[in-house]
Design an enzyme around this catalytic site. Structure first.
Site, PDB file in Angstrom:
ATOM      1  N   ILE A 107      46.061  32.434  34.204  1.00  0.00           N
ATOM      2  CA  ILE A 107      46.359  33.376  33.080  1.00  0.00           C
ATOM      3  C   ILE A 107      45.772  34.090  32.240  1.00  0.00           C
ATOM      4  CG2 ILE A 107      47.717  33.297  31.093  1.00  0.00           C
ATOM      5  CD1 ILE A 107      49.645  31.515  31.818  1.00  0.00           C
ATOM      6  N   ASP A 140      53.825  41.580  33.134  1.00  0.00           N
ATOM      7  CA  ASP A 140      53.478  42.868  33.214  1.00  0.00           C
ATOM      8  C   ASP A 140      55.259  42.744  33.663  1.00  0.00           C
ATOM      9  OD1 ASP A 140      51.153  42.872  32.312  1.00  0.00           O
ATOM     10  OD2 ASP A 140      49.924  42.768  34.954  1.00  0.00           O
ATOM     11  N   HIS A 169      46.263  42.854  36.839  1.00  0.00           N
ATOM     12  CA  HIS A 169      46.776  42.800  35.343  1.00  0.00           C
ATOM     13  C   HIS A 169      45.434  43.086  34.346  1.00  0.00           C
ATOM     14  CE1 HIS A 169      49.060  39.963  33.537  1.00  0.00           C
ATOM     15  NE2 HIS A 169      47.728  39.367  32.440  1.00  0.00           N
TER      16      HIS A 169
END
Length: 334
Positions: A107, A140, A169
């Site tokens: 992440i 997203d 991302h």
């Protein structure tokens, strides 16, 4: 039995959501401060997962990772890529040594670079399996679903709206394929409105930072998205079929699917976020882009140079770090 591990303190809401997941039977937490207290707090929640928290002293990282099936990495400082690179390198080293077969869900931003960092560390240890390393781009997707349902005037649809988001991302590398939305936008939706929607999905993080007056970033929505993706990986690993989710992966994870996607892109990239079918080994299949509009094709074309640069940044960071470590070990000892 599934052991999930969360590395990093900003993962507190993520740890809470994983503790609430009935498929998780053990939850390990690791950070530089407060982790035993967070673990004690979570351990009072009436769900199956046994929770333990560790700090760096006394080999805490190795203890947290021992027996891990899924490792989720939200560690780092929001919007501090240089700092995060070093943090991710150290955590990846711990995983490569202690839990090399775990499914690793990254992440920590910038994901476009931190996933290659994890991969390069694993390669150094000879344990890199491209099927088991994922960049979590789910936020997203969550944003796209939410924003489309807002436009449709019915937020109750948000859990059902599915919009594939491909590329990467961050910023222009985030490409929502709104033409493939499970719930089409209203007929006659103006191009200006469409452009504004794409921009909002791409730069949704800025919206949160601004609303928090620069004092924070998207931690709660990110925790939700991370827990959603982790749950999908866990379900797939336990044998559930047909789970497909966009995620940023090494295209070598599925040679055939990766080659087909590369042909669509018209350029070779080691990593790309695409619709990935998950299976017991992690990546089961990388799906092609499919039919997209000219505008979406232009967005992908704009994303590719930035993605290539981000990937090189991650790979080069580990190459330079390795070189520096080698030079240090060659220094004469006094």
């Amino acid at each position: 039995m599934v052991k999930a591990v969360v590395l990093g303190g900003i993962g507190q809401p993520l740890a809470l959501l994983l503790k609430a997941n009935p498929l998780v039977t053990e939850l390990g937490l690791y950070d530089i401060v407060n982790t035993p207290g967070v673990a004690a707090d979570l351990s009072h929640i009436a769900t199956p997962a046994k929770v333990e928290g560790y700090l760096p002293p006394d080999d805490g990282l190795a203890k947290a990772l021992k027996g891990a099936d899924v490792v989720v990495i939200p560690a780092g400082v929001p919007r501090k890529p240089g700092i995060n690179a070093g943090i991710i390198k150290d955590l990846a080293t711990g995983i490569a040594k202690t839990a090399p077969n775990a499914f690793v869900l990254v992440i920590s931003n910038p994901v476009n670079s931190t996933v290659p960092i994890v991969a390069e560390v694993f390669k150094k240890f000879g344990t890199f399996n491209p099927k088991r390393v994922f960049g979590v781009t789910t936020l997203d997707v969550v944003r796209a679903s939410t924003f489309v349902s807002e436009i449709l005037g019915d937020l109750s649809l948000s859990k059902d709206v599915v919009v594939p988001v491909v590329g990467g991302h961050s910023g222009v590398t985030i490409v929502p394929l709104l033409s493939q939305s499970s719930h089409p936008l209203p007929s006659g939706f103006a191009k200006d409105n469409l452009d504004a929607l794409v921009n909002r999905i791409q730069f949704g993080g800025d919206e949160v930072v601004k609303a928090k007056s620069g004092a924070g970033s998207a931690t709660l929505s990110m925790a939700y998205a991370g827990a959603e993706f982790a749950a999908k990986v866990i379900r797939a690993v336990k044998g559930e079929k047909g789970i497909i989710a966009p995620t940023y992966v090494n295209l070598a994870a599925d040679a055939q699917g990766g080659a087909a996607l590369t042909k669509e892109l018209g350029q070779e990239l080691a990593y790309f976020s695409a619709n990935v079918e998950l299976g017991t080994e992690g990546v089961a299949k990388i799906n092609p882009l499919g039919t997209i509009t000219d505008a979406e094709s232009a967005l992908i074309k704009a994303a590719i140079p930035e993605l290539a640069k981000n990937i090189d940044t991650g790979v080069n960071f580990i190459a330079e770090a390795t070189k520096a470590e080698a030079a240090k070990s060659d220094e004469p000892r006094l």
